[in-house]
Design a protein around this motif. Structure first.
Motif, PDB file in Angstrom:
ATOM      1  N   LYS A   1       0.477  -1.581  -0.550  1.00 43.09           N
ATOM      2  CA  LYS A   1      -0.259   0.080   0.109  1.00 43.09           C
ATOM      3  C   LYS A   1       0.948   1.171  -0.048  1.00 43.09           C
ATOM      4  CE  LYS A   1      -3.547  -1.789   2.447  1.00 43.09           C
ATOM      5  NZ  LYS A   1      -4.614  -2.434   3.742  1.00 43.09           N
ATOM      6  N   LYS A   2       2.033   1.277   0.899  1.00 42.66           N
ATOM      7  CA  LYS A   2       2.978   1.819   0.838  1.00 42.66           C
ATOM      8  C   LYS A   2       3.929   2.706  -0.574  1.00 42.66           C
ATOM      9  CE  LYS A   2       6.398   4.468   3.556  1.00 42.66           C
ATOM     10  NZ  LYS A   2       6.525   4.928   2.254  1.00 42.66           N
ATOM     11  N   LEU A   3       3.809   1.487  -1.371  1.00 44.96           N
ATOM     12  CA  LEU A   3       4.022   1.152  -2.928  1.00 44.96           C
ATOM     13  C   LEU A   3       3.532   2.386  -3.562  1.00 44.96           C
ATOM     14  CD1 LEU A   3       7.744   0.740  -4.042  1.00 44.96           C
ATOM     15  CD2 LEU A   3       6.460  -1.374  -3.840  1.00 44.96           C
ATOM     16  N   ILE A   4       2.817   1.520  -3.465  1.00 45.26           N
ATOM     17  CA  ILE A   4       2.108   2.172  -4.522  1.00 45.26           C
ATOM     18  C   ILE A   4       1.257   3.894  -3.781  1.00 45.26           C
ATOM     19  CG2 ILE A   4      -0.928   2.049  -5.322  1.00 45.26           C
ATOM     20  CD1 ILE A   4      -0.629  -0.611  -4.806  1.00 45.26           C
ATOM     21  N   GLU A   5       1.265   4.508  -2.887  1.00 47.13           N
ATOM     22  CA  GLU A   5       0.767   5.780  -2.610  1.00 47.13           C
ATOM     23  C   GLU A   5       2.927   6.592  -3.118  1.00 47.13           C
ATOM     24  OE1 GLU A   5      -1.856   7.077  -1.315  1.00 47.13           O
ATOM     25  OE2 GLU A   5      -2.732   6.055  -1.812  1.00 47.13           O
ATOM     26  N   ASP A   6       3.296   6.089  -2.831  1.00 48.64           N
ATOM     27  CA  ASP A   6       4.724   6.657  -3.044  1.00 48.64           C
ATOM     28  C   ASP A   6       4.946   6.807  -4.669  1.00 48.64           C
ATOM     29  OD1 ASP A   6       5.652   6.918  -0.199  1.00 48.64           O
ATOM     30  OD2 ASP A   6       6.276   5.312  -0.948  1.00 48.64           O
ATOM     31  N   ALA A   7       4.683   6.258  -5.370  1.00 48.68           N
ATOM     32  CA  ALA A   7       4.310   6.354  -6.773  1.00 48.68           C
ATOM     33  C   ALA A   7       3.386   7.455  -7.446  1.00 48.68           C
ATOM     34  CB  ALA A   7       4.495   4.058  -7.626  1.00 48.68           C
ATOM     35  N   LYS A   8       1.812   7.190  -6.670  1.00 48.26           N
ATOM     36  CA  LYS A   8       0.375   7.922  -6.903  1.00 48.26           C
ATOM     37  C   LYS A   8       1.788   9.316  -6.666  1.00 48.26           C
ATOM     38  CE  LYS A   8      -2.901   6.336  -5.170  1.00 48.26           C
ATOM     39  NZ  LYS A   8      -4.256   5.811  -4.429  1.00 48.26           N
TER      40      LYS A   8
ATOM     41  N   VAL B   1       5.303  10.605  -6.783  1.00 46.56           N
ATOM     42  CA  VAL B   1       6.091  10.980  -7.872  1.00 46.56           C
ATOM     43  C   VAL B   1       5.150  10.823  -8.633  1.00 46.56           C
ATOM     44  CG1 VAL B   1       7.624   9.969  -9.044  1.00 46.56           C
ATOM     45  CG2 VAL B   1       7.525   9.350  -6.791  1.00 46.56           C
ATOM     46  N   LEU B   2       4.717  10.742  -9.591  1.00 48.10           N
ATOM     47  CA  LEU B   2       3.503  10.739 -10.472  1.00 48.10           C
ATOM     48  C   LEU B   2       2.839  11.895 -10.329  1.00 48.10           C
ATOM     49  CD1 LEU B   2       1.853   7.421 -11.075  1.00 48.10           C
ATOM     50  CD2 LEU B   2       4.138   8.862 -12.591  1.00 48.10           C
ATOM     51  N   MET B   3       2.679  12.493  -9.166  1.00 46.61           N
ATOM     52  CA  MET B   3       1.497  13.649  -8.778  1.00 46.61           C
ATOM     53  C   MET B   3       2.790  15.188  -8.843  1.00 46.61           C
ATOM     54  SD  MET B   3      -0.959  12.455  -6.374  1.00 46.61           S
ATOM     55  CE  MET B   3      -1.403  13.905  -5.220  1.00 46.61           C
ATOM     56  N   GLU B   4       3.608  14.618  -9.072  1.00 50.08           N
ATOM     57  CA  GLU B   4       4.935  15.845  -8.990  1.00 50.08           C
ATOM     58  C   GLU B   4       5.834  16.085  -9.879  1.00 50.08           C
ATOM     59  OE1 GLU B   4       8.157  14.607  -5.128  1.00 50.08           O
ATOM     60  OE2 GLU B   4       5.578  14.545  -3.548  1.00 50.08           O
ATOM     61  N   LYS B   5       6.021  14.530 -10.318  1.00 54.31           N
ATOM     62  CA  LYS B   5       7.407  14.300 -11.545  1.00 54.31           C
ATOM     63  C   LYS B   5       6.029  15.486 -12.752  1.00 54.31           C
ATOM     64  CE  LYS B   5      11.302  13.883 -10.120  1.00 54.31           C
ATOM     65  NZ  LYS B   5      11.793  13.868  -9.870  1.00 54.31           N
ATOM     66  N   ASN B   6       4.609  14.533 -13.023  1.00 53.41           N
ATOM     67  CA  ASN B   6       3.683  14.804 -14.158  1.00 53.41           C
ATOM     68  C   ASN B   6       2.899  15.506 -14.082  1.00 53.41           C
ATOM     69  OD1 ASN B   6       5.514  13.159 -15.017  1.00 53.41           O
ATOM     70  ND2 ASN B   6       3.982  11.355 -15.336  1.00 53.41           N
ATOM     71  N   ASN B   7       2.674  15.898 -12.851  1.00 52.67           N
ATOM     72  CA  ASN B   7       1.502  17.325 -12.424  1.00 52.67           C
ATOM     73  C   ASN B   7       0.182  16.551 -12.717  1.00 52.67           C
ATOM     74  OD1 ASN B   7       3.299  19.446 -12.241  1.00 52.67           O
ATOM     75  ND2 ASN B   7       2.935  19.436 -13.991  1.00 52.67           N
TER      76      ASN B   7
ATOM     77  N   TYR C   1      -3.053   5.855 -13.507  1.00 50.97           N
ATOM     78  CA  TYR C   1      -1.961   5.498 -14.731  1.00 50.97           C
ATOM     79  C   TYR C   1      -0.968   4.149 -13.741  1.00 50.97           C
ATOM     80  CZ  TYR C   1       2.958   5.462 -17.116  1.00 50.97           C
ATOM     81  OH  TYR C   1       4.162   5.966 -17.283  1.00 50.97           O
ATOM     82  N   ILE C   2      -1.488   4.019 -13.058  1.00 47.24           N
ATOM     83  CA  ILE C   2      -0.893   2.954 -12.702  1.00 47.24           C
ATOM     84  C   ILE C   2      -1.838   1.445 -13.049  1.00 47.24           C
ATOM     85  CG2 ILE C   2       0.158   1.497 -10.507  1.00 47.24           C
ATOM     86  CD1 ILE C   2       0.530   4.463  -9.500  1.00 47.24           C
ATOM     87  N   GLN C   3      -3.195   1.838 -12.712  1.00 43.96           N
ATOM     88  CA  GLN C   3      -3.689   0.755 -12.675  1.00 43.96           C
ATOM     89  C   GLN C   3      -4.012   0.136 -14.410  1.00 43.96           C
ATOM     90  OE1 GLN C   3      -7.943   1.806 -11.938  1.00 43.96           O
ATOM     91  NE2 GLN C   3      -7.933  -0.134 -10.955  1.00 43.96           N
ATOM     92  N   LYS C   4      -3.384   0.924 -14.708  1.00 41.91           N
ATOM     93  CA  LYS C   4      -3.582   0.605 -16.885  1.00 41.91           C
ATOM     94  C   LYS C   4      -2.256   0.182 -17.286  1.00 41.91           C
ATOM     95  CE  LYS C   4      -4.365   2.655 -21.468  1.00 41.91           C
ATOM     96  NZ  LYS C   4      -4.135   1.677 -21.625  1.00 41.91           N
ATOM     97  N   THR C   5      -1.357   0.357 -16.942  1.00 41.22           N
ATOM     98  CA  THR C   5      -0.219  -0.024 -16.850  1.00 41.22           C
ATOM     99  C   THR C   5       0.055  -1.318 -16.654  1.00 41.22           C
ATOM    100  OG1 THR C   5       1.063   2.752 -16.840  1.00 41.22           O
ATOM    101  CG2 THR C   5       1.974   0.568 -16.954  1.00 41.22           C
ATOM    102  N   SER C   6       0.005  -1.111 -14.973  1.00 41.60           N
ATOM    103  CA  SER C   6      -0.149  -2.324 -14.278  1.00 41.60           C
ATOM    104  C   SER C   6      -1.178  -3.492 -15.581  1.00 41.60           C
ATOM    105  CB  SER C   6      -1.165  -2.746 -13.125  1.00 41.60           C
ATOM    106  OG  SER C   6      -0.810  -4.503 -12.272  1.00 41.60           O
ATOM    107  N   MET C   7      -2.428  -3.648 -16.110  1.00 38.83           N
ATOM    108  CA  MET C   7      -3.209  -4.208 -16.820  1.00 38.83           C
ATOM    109  C   MET C   7      -2.634  -4.275 -18.221  1.00 38.83           C
ATOM    110  SD  MET C   7      -7.072  -3.342 -15.785  1.00 38.83           S
ATOM    111  CE  MET C   7      -7.087  -1.759 -16.797  1.00 38.83           C
ATOM    112  N   ASP C   8      -1.002  -3.539 -18.794  1.00 40.69           N
ATOM    113  CA  ASP C   8      -0.896  -3.624 -19.814  1.00 40.69           C
ATOM    114  C   ASP C   8      -0.577  -5.046 -19.851  1.00 40.69           C
ATOM    115  OD1 ASP C   8      -2.687  -1.531 -20.893  1.00 40.69           O
ATOM    116  OD2 ASP C   8      -1.658   0.165 -21.181  1.00 40.69           O
TER     117      ASP C   8
ATOM    118  N   LEU D   1      11.302   7.430 -12.610  1.00 43.81           N
ATOM    119  CA  LEU D   1      11.021   8.649 -12.342  1.00 43.81           C
ATOM    120  C   LEU D   1      12.284   9.032 -11.313  1.00 43.81           C
ATOM    121  CD1 LEU D   1       6.996   9.281 -12.582  1.00 43.81           C
ATOM    122  CD2 LEU D   1       8.169   9.486 -14.157  1.00 43.81           C
ATOM    123  N   LEU D   2      12.511   8.498 -10.734  1.00 41.69           N
ATOM    124  CA  LEU D   2      13.589   8.839  -9.478  1.00 41.69           C
ATOM    125  C   LEU D   2      14.351   8.402  -9.940  1.00 41.69           C
ATOM    126  CD1 LEU D   2      11.575   8.509  -6.059  1.00 41.69           C
ATOM    127  CD2 LEU D   2      12.124  10.173  -7.579  1.00 41.69           C
TER     128      LEU D   2
END
Length: 182
Positions: free
Chosen positions: A133-140, A142-148, A157-164, A180-181
């Motif tokens: 859960k913490k890993l997923i929150e951290d990734a979100k 990072v995406l919010m900061e780096k990709n606005n 985005y994480i969900q779709k990439t996971s499915m793809d 991203l880091l």
């Protein structure tokens, strides 16, 4: 495919049942004469059917039922009349002399029960531990900061990439953080 393990006191009885099932396309993992060998074989499997006789070389069917995983179905083949088998005990009984059609129909019914259980289990959402859960929150974050992105956009985005990619959300989150880091 459903895994089937057979346990009978006489190897030729076990081999006879194995031959009938294999002729009808079932996956018989092995045939044993002891309950302990059968239980050992079941330990590496998620679910399946255990076909056994009343008394094996080292235990009776009830002891075997106590040792086998709860995700398995038991098909007891016996000439004895057993009054203490109750509905919901996970034990189905077939009388001796055994008829091939009865065996195949019963195994088909038990297989369908297992397929339905698998289907139901797949529909349940995965239970994530705190680290995931913490890993997923951290990734979100990072995406919010780096990709606005907004929080829902980052999650999607994480969900779709996971499915793809066919990977889990936590594995995808780890990948996002790694990229991203840098």
């Amino acid at each position: 495919m459903i895994n089937i393990v057979i346990a009978f006191p006489k190897q030729e009885e076990a081999d006879g049942i194995k031959a009938i099932l294999m002729r009808h396309g079932y996956n018989v993992v092995a045939a044993y004469t002891s309950g302990s060998a059968a239980v050992h074989a079941l330990d590496g499997m998620d679910d399946g059917i255990l076909i056994c006789g009343y008394r094996l070389s080292d235990m009776i069917y009830m002891q075997l039922r106590d040792y086998m995983p709860s995700s398995f179905e038991m098909l007891l083949i016996t000439s004895r009349i057993i009054d203490d088998i109750s509905v919901g005990s996970g034990i189905i009984c077939l009388p001796l002399p055994l008829k091939g059609n009865s065996l195949i129909n019963t195994v088909e019914m038990l297989s369908e029960t297992i397929y339905q259980r698998r289907k139901k289990r797949k529909k349940q959402p995965l239970k994530r531990n705190e680290d995931e859960k913490k890993l997923i929150e951290d990734a979100k974050k990072v995406l919010m900061e780096k990709n606005n992105m907004t929080e829902p956009e980052a999650h999607r985005y994480i969900q779709k990439t996971s499915m793809d990619t066919g990977s889990t959300l936590s594995a995808t989150a780890e990948m996002v953080i790694g990229i991203l880091l840098r």
